[in-house]
Every structure is written in C-alpha cells, then in structure tokens.
Design an enzyme around this catalytic site. Structure first.
Site, PDB file in Angstrom:
ATOM      1  N   LYS A 483       0.836  -1.196   0.000  1.00 40.33           N
ATOM      2  CA  LYS A 483       0.000   0.000   0.000  1.00 40.33           C
ATOM      3  C   LYS A 483       0.875   1.251   0.000  1.00 40.33           C
ATOM      4  CE  LYS A 483      -0.370  -0.101   5.056  1.00 40.33           C
ATOM      5  NZ  LYS A 483      -1.279  -0.041   6.208  1.00 40.33           N
ATOM      6  N   ARG A 582      -9.379   0.339  15.920  1.00 39.03           N
ATOM      7  CA  ARG A 582      -9.486   1.008  14.626  1.00 39.03           C
ATOM      8  C   ARG A 582     -10.621   0.294  13.914  1.00 39.03           C
ATOM      9  NH1 ARG A 582      -3.902   1.815  11.425  1.00 39.03           N
ATOM     10  NH2 ARG A 582      -4.286  -0.371  10.954  1.00 39.03           N
ATOM     11  N   TYR A 710      12.805  32.621   0.501  1.00 36.45           N
ATOM     12  CA  TYR A 710      11.569  33.338   0.804  1.00 36.45           C
ATOM     13  C   TYR A 710      11.605  33.967   2.200  1.00 36.45           C
ATOM     14  CZ  TYR A 710       9.233  31.384  -3.313  1.00 36.45           C
ATOM     15  OH  TYR A 710       8.859  31.066  -4.594  1.00 36.45           O
ATOM     16  N   MET A 759       9.067  25.054  -2.920  1.00 35.06           N
ATOM     17  CA  MET A 759       8.251  23.959  -3.447  1.00 35.06           C
ATOM     18  C   MET A 759       9.085  22.968  -4.254  1.00 35.06           C
ATOM     19  SD  MET A 759       4.943  24.019  -5.996  1.00 35.06           S
ATOM     20  CE  MET A 759       3.841  24.786  -4.812  1.00 35.06           C
TER      21      MET A 759
END
Length: 815
Positions: A483, A582, A710, A759
């Site tokens: 997964k 869960r 930044y 980014m």
C-alpha cells in the site's frame, strides 16, 4: 554434453524412464524456464524452498527430465513414459559432482576468484582485458554460490581456451565443494572484508576458508592480505599485491598513474578510474596479466580499453507508456539470458522488445552465435528485435521478419523519430556492449524528469524478505504490504518482484491500488484493507479480496454479489479488533457475526486477522500478548463455527521476530522488507532498499549581510557558498527541514539547509566543503539517515518513506 543415462552414471544415481537424450540446459529455478526443450530441472531442497514442489507444474509446461532427491517426490504416479527421473541421494550434490566431472574434461587455464569485495569486477575486467586473446567461459553475473558455480562450470565447451569463475562462501566448509568443482590453475583472492562475518568465528577462520580455493593452484595472486596471513606452503607460489613494503608487487597511486614496484622493475600505468576500489582491482588484474606473460606495453593498451562495470539492471519509465530495462554495459549470451529472465519477471506491457548490439563472444562462429541468439528470442516470445551492429546485421536472416537492423547506434537514433511508435506500450530491454553507447538510446527513450530520483534496490528487497522467511516455519505464508505506493518504493515493481520470489499474498489499502496492480499483470491474491462502498464493483471485477470489518460492509458486499449474480463463494478476510480500536469486529460482536456468516453461502473466509497496536514497544509486551491471546480465542471460535480452517495472521513486521509464537499460518510483512528493523539487532540483518538523491543545480557565493530564500529567512553572517538543489516540499522534502534544522549529504559531508525550503528546490550551505555543480546529493541512503530525518521532523520513518512524492522518478536496480 552427456545423455541423461550418462549423467545418472556420473552421479551414481538411478535412471528411471526410457527417454534418454542429451539435455542442453540445466534449470534450478522453475520461474526461469525459457524453453522446455532439452531442459533438465534439478529439484533442490533448501531451508527456504523445495524445488520438488514445482515438478508437476513444469511437467505441464513440457519439461520431461528431472534430477530429484530420493523420497522428496513420488514419481511412481507419473504415467507419461516420456518423463525421465534421475533419482539421487542429494540433487545438489549430484549437480556439483556432474560439474566437477565436466571440469576434468578440459585441460585449459582456469582462473578461480574469491574474496569479500571486488571478485565480480575483477572477473569482468579480466574478461574485457583477455577476450581478444582467449575464448573465455566465465561465471554469469555473480553466479558464485553452491548452485551458481556448478551451473557456470557446466557452460564449458570445446571452443573455450580460458575459464574465469568466482566463488563466494558465507560459512565454513563451503569452499571445499567449490574448489573441487572449479579446480583453478591460477587462484585470486581480491580482499577479505566484513561481508558474511556472521558466518565465521573470526577473520582468521574466514581467511583459512578462502585460501582453500587456491591451495592446489600452480600460481596464486593475493590482494588485501599480508604475507603473515598466508601459510608458508602457499606463500612459495603466491604473488602478494598490496601497498605494504614487503609485497611482491607493491602499488601506489600518483594522480592518474598506478605505480607498481616489483623485485626487478618499476612500472607505471595510466588509469581511467582512480577510486580506492578500482585501484585495488586494477592492481589485481595487472598482476594476472603479468602472470599470463603480457608485457608492460600490451597491458597499458588493454587498460586503455577497460570500461566501467555495471553490475545491475535499471528499470525506468519510458516514453509512450513504455518501460525500460537498461543493461547496456556488456553483451554475451549468458548475461543476456539473465536479462531476459528479468524482462519476463517485470513485464507488464502489451509487448516485449529487445534492442541489442553485436554479441561479444569470441571463439564461436558468427552463424552459430546468432542462431542461438535468435532461438533465445523465440523462446522468450520477443515481439520485436532491434539489432545494432555490423555482425548482427549480416545475420539478420536468422531473426523474425519484423526485426529491425542498423549498422551502428547513430543510425538507429537518426531513425528513431520515424519508428518510435513501435515502442509504445512495450517493455524494452536495452542490451549492448559498452562500446555501442546505448546510454544515448536510453536517454531518448526514457521519460524526462528532473535530477531528483528515488533509487530502489530489488536485490536488497529480496534479501530482506529472505531474512523474515528464515524466521518462519516452512508452511507459514507471507502477506506483503504494498500500500501507499509500496511504502514510497513503487507498488507495481515491488509487487512484481515479490510475486517472482514466492510471496503468497499482497495487501493494499484501497481498491484503486489493487486495480493498478491487476492492470500491470500482477496475479497474486490481493487483499483490500479499506474497501469503500463505491469500490465494490472494482473489487469484484478485478478479482480483489475485501477486508470485512463491519456489519454494514458485510451486508453491502453480499448485496453487491447478489446484484452481479455471483453465486460462487467469494474470498473475503474477516478483521477482528483485539485492542487497536481502529477497524474490525470486537469480541462482543462475534456471536452475531457467526450467525450472519452461517446464514449465507456467498462468502469464503480466506483469512481471519487482527492488528497489533504496539508490537515494536517492549514496554507494552503485556498488552501485545493480551491481543494475541484474544485473537487466538476468537479465531478458533470462528473456525469452529464456520466449519473449516482459514489463514490466520496478526504479526506485522515488528512482531515477526519478537512474537514467534504468534505467527499462526501467515504473517504480514511491511516496513521490514523495505529495510527498517524493529530493533538494533534486527537492523544489522536488513538493508535499506531506497535511496533518495539529487544533484547540485548551481553554486553561488552570497555575501555577508545578504539573505537567502523566501521571507529572507536565510540570514548571512559571513560570506557563504550555497548549493541550490532541485528538491523541495512538493517532492517530500518538508518545509520543517529548512533554516538549518536538517541537511543533506554531499561528498561524504553533512551540509545543513539555509533559508526556507521551496516547493521545487532548496538551498544548502556548502561553505566548508569542496563540491561542483552536478555533484550527487544524498537526502538519505541508510536506515540511520532515514531515522535522523524522521527525528528532525518529529515523526516516524514510515512517514519519511511514504512522503516521497509520486513526481520523483523511481529507478529500480537489480544486481
């Protein structure tokens, strides 16, 4: 070579059957079957597997001769008179006996190589250096084990004038077998390092074992040992190569020159590679060339032609939905056979293409060579062959009519824009000799991406799985977790590898992950752990198996089966909540669950399972044992009421080594197979599978009192050199790591971030180190580095791996 009856006589075995012929292929891995014709399967029983379990399947595929161990397979039930069995006391011993006998039929120089490091590179370099002077038989890739060595020696034929075989051991008493099979005339020991230390009492015992390979050689070359390590009887015929003053050949390095000093003369050789490992390998190879009678001038000429050795295959995504397998640093039939096996294993496209150069195989007539090549492609059902080179082009009449041929790489590249439609939706193997420059083809065919890549080593994945297999009983199955993009490593490639190495089940979180695997031709059973109402159609249509964790989901799934008219029992997995709180049925729900399940016949409960909350936390072991006990009680209750036995699993990676009493008949393997262990002891036995790396885009000097990034958060106190690297928070390198809170590794140095993480990129302070634009930058390579990164983020290592963005190109390597 030998008829089956002769093999039985050579190995002192019993010949059962009437079909006697000369097999040309010896197979020990049923998954690697390319052609049943003239193949004999040697069924070998190991600690992890038993080859006898695959005989019936191979018979269905057309294999009709087998070497088996007595009492491991009942051949009396085989009624086909064309099936022949050679029944032995031990099939592996018989393989080794046959290879040893075969070796005695050849009176040629045989070089045997062992050592902890460098033996495969030395073998491949010697092949490059000597192939113009000899017809060479050599070990394919790293075939140096108790099985690999005899298979290599059985490749010897009358055309060969020299053989080069490598031998690897992991514990005492293994080298005698390999020495008896190889029987080298010239022995080489490359080094003695820490590899497989766990199998020996100490370094002295390991050295003693390694020396057994060379004890009967006429001449011996040793690199990496002192004369004190070598018994006097062997020292008389040994050339010691080292940097020590008492060496027979003392070497040192000066710029790009290797200086070698002997008792009679000093030598100087120009080198192409000057890293420490290459220098050691160069000196070993030069010693061999001296031993074989080559002079200084001819050795330098040969060294000038030496090429780097790529000991691994690479998988990359290609243009037009293609998949590239790069193996373009050598070209011979043995390594091609291995590459074709890997192509079959990883293929998930509609067609298979091989782009291949002229074959480097001296001593074999070109027509015979390319006839064998064409036959290999036919056996492997290759849809399109692209041949590049004058020799393969001359023999193009031997290949399928749709094959394409070009005199050189540039001619192919020139035509590529016109023919590139033929490479769409294909798995493409690039297999070429280094001189053909196939890396230029790879650059054109691969999907374009930036310099940041996540490199996944499939061999390490396999080794990690094998570590956990060794902790299990033979009948205990493994469900592998793929997964979240295979914990960041890429679910499809990981799943194909796991399928190949015999994993029993896969598990994904959501149905769409399972659908992607099915579309990529992954055929293993797949459990969906979080099935959603909207995904039930996909689950059924793509033969996925849902986890049933609530009455609502149970009723919805039965209703969906009714709507689709499915009456055959459908496989499902029942989730029990034993304390994780869960998903899952609690103990108070079990009686109602039993009542519900007994009312219907549409479900087949394949497994009952639960999830441990703290298997990696020793302080919570009492709670973990309570969970295990409750699971034992509930699963037994369910099995008794439904009337049949199911798979049962509660152990995750952390529990496999810590709670062996709770393996039941299946375990779930997740983070462990990617190389992250439950404790320090286990970590020493695992290898990190994934490496996240990039390159320096630009270097610049920023002056005092200026700022970086930044919001001007990167404040400069003194003149500072920064490296800009193309990885940012969109790639999984979190903003939390900025402003010196963590860093990266450049040329062996840990360098901190400076300024905010952007980014798509970030800035690194490299003021105190030497580096250049284009240098490699490691985000993480080792488990320790992953854990340090997790600590800097105040999270766990799972999150570090699964946070690597999908836009980061995955490259898969297979050594």
């Amino acid at each position: 070579m030998y008829t089956l009856n002769q093999i039985a006589q050579i190995t002192n075995s019993t010949f059962v059957g009437t079909n006697d012929y000369k097999p040309s292929l010896f197979l020990t891995d049923s998954r690697a079957l390319q052609s049943a014709e003239n193949t004999v399967f040697i069924a070998i029983k190991t600690n992890r597997n038993n080859g006898h379990n695959y005989i019936n399947n191979l018979i269905k595929k057309g294999v009709n001769s087998f070497i088996i161990t007595e009492n491991e397979f009942d051949y009396t039930f085989i009624t086909n008179k064309n099936i022949t069995f050679i029944v032995t006391k031990n099939s592996l011993n018989s393989l080794q006996t046959l290879a040893a006998y075969h070796r005695l039929q050849f009176n040629i120089p045989v070089i045997g190589i062992t050592g902890s490091n460098g033996k495969t590179v030395v073998k491949e370099w010697l092949y490059q250096l000597l192939k113009s002077d000899f017809s060479i038989c050599r070990s394919p890739k790293s075939f140096n084990s108790q099985i690999g060595v005899p298979l290599s020696v059985l490749n010897l034929n009358s055309s060969h004038t020299l053989a080069i075989f490598e031998a690897g051991i992991s514990q005492p008493n293994e080298m005698e077998n390999l020495q008896n099979i190889i029987q080298p005339t010239l022995g080489i020991i490359t080094s003695i390092g820490s590899a497989h230390d766990e199998g020996f009492k100490n370094k002295e015992q390991k050295i003693e074992e390694k020396l057994k390979l060379v004890q009967h050689c006429k001449n011996i070359i040793v690199n990496g040992l002192t004369k004190n390590n070598i018994p006097p009887t062997l020292l008389l015929k040994t050339i010691v190569v080292s940097q020590q003053a008492d060496a027979n050949l003392q070497f040192s390095i000066s710029k790009n020159c290797l200086l070698i000093k002997s008792n009679t003369k000093d030598y100087s050789f120009q080198l192409k590679f000057t890293d420490a490992a290459s220098i050691a390998n160069y000196s070993t190879c030069i010693a061999v060339l001296f031993q074989l009678g080559f002079n200084e001038t001819s050795i330098q000429q040969k060294l000038n032609q030496l090429q780097a050795i790529a000991l691994r295959l690479e998988i990359k995504n290609g243009i037009n939905n293609s998949l590239l397998i790069n193996d373009y640093y050598n070209s011979d039939l043995d390594s091609l056979t291995i590459a074709l096996n890997f192509l079959q294993q990883q293929n998930r496209r509609s067609k298979k293409i091989v782009i291949i150069s002229d074959i480097e195989q001296s001593g074999v007539l070109a027509t015979n060579l390319y006839t064998q090549l064409a036959h290999l492609f036919q056996q492997n059902k290759i849809d399109l062959v692209v041949g590049i080179g004058k020799n393969i082009s001359i023999n193009k009449f031997l290949f399928k009519n749709n094959s394409l041929f070009y005199s050189d790489t540039n001619s192919f590249i020139h035509q590529l824009p016109i023919i590139n439609h033929q490479f769409s939706d294909a798995t493409i193997l690039l297999k070429g000799a280094r001189s053909f420059g196939f890396e230029n083809i790879s650059r054109l065919l691969q999907q374009k991406s930036h310099d940041t890549v996540f490199e996944v080593n499939l061999n390490k994945l396999t080794n990690n799985v094998n570590y956990f297999k060794d902790l299990l009983q033979p009948n205990t199955q493994i469900m592998a977790m793929v997964k979240a993009m295979g914990y960041g490593s890429g679910s499809i490639e990981i799943a194909k590898t796991l399928e190949h190495i015999g994993i029993n089940y896969l598990a994904v979180a959501y149905a769409d992950e399972g659908v992607e695997l099915r579309k990529s031709q992954v055929n293993l059973p797949i459990m969906v752990m979080s099935p959603e109402s909207d995904s039930l159609d996909d689950i059924i249509n793509f033969n996925l198996e849902p986890e049933i964790y609530s009455f609502k989901l149970l009723h919805e799934f039965i209703l969906k089966l009714d709507q689709l008219g499915i009456t055959e029992p459908y496989p499902v997995h029942i989730k029990i909540d034993t304390g994780m709180h869960r998903l899952g049925f609690e103990e108070k729900n079990i009686e109602q669950l039993i009542t519900e399940l007994k009312k219907q016949q549409q479900l087949k409960i394949v497994s009952i399972f639960s999830h441990l909350a703290a298997s990696d936390n020793q302080s919570l072991d009492e709670f973990t044992n309570e969970q295990i006990n409750l699971f034992t009680k509930i699963s037994s209750q369910l099995e008794n009421k439904i009337g049949y036995t199911t798979l049962k699993h509660i152990c995750n990676s952390g529990a496999i080594s810590r709670f062996k009493q709770a393996h039941f008949n299946m375990v779930r393997l997740g983070i462990g197979m990617y190389g992250l262990g439950v404790n320090a002891n286990e970590q020493t036995k695992l290898e990190n599978v994934g490496v996240l790396k990039t390159k320096i885009s630009q270097l610049k000097t920023v002056t005092k009192n200026d700022t970086i990034g930044y919001n001007r958060n990167g404040k400069i106190i003194n003149n500072t050199t920064i490296a800009v690297i193309p990885i940012g928070y969109a790639d999984g390198f979190s903003r939390q790591l900025g402003n010196g809170k963590h860093g990266v590794y450049i040329n062996g140095h840990f360098c901190k971030t400076i300024g905010n993480i952007c980014m798509d990129m970030c800035m690194i302070d490299v003021t105190t180190i030497n580096c250049n634009e284009g240098d490699e930058v490691l985000i993480f390579e080792t488990t320790q580095q992953i854990n340090q990164l997790a600590s800097a983020l105040n999270t766990i290592n799972y999150e570090v791996l699964t946070s690597v963005s999908a836009r980061v190109k995955r490259i898969y390597v297979y050594e």
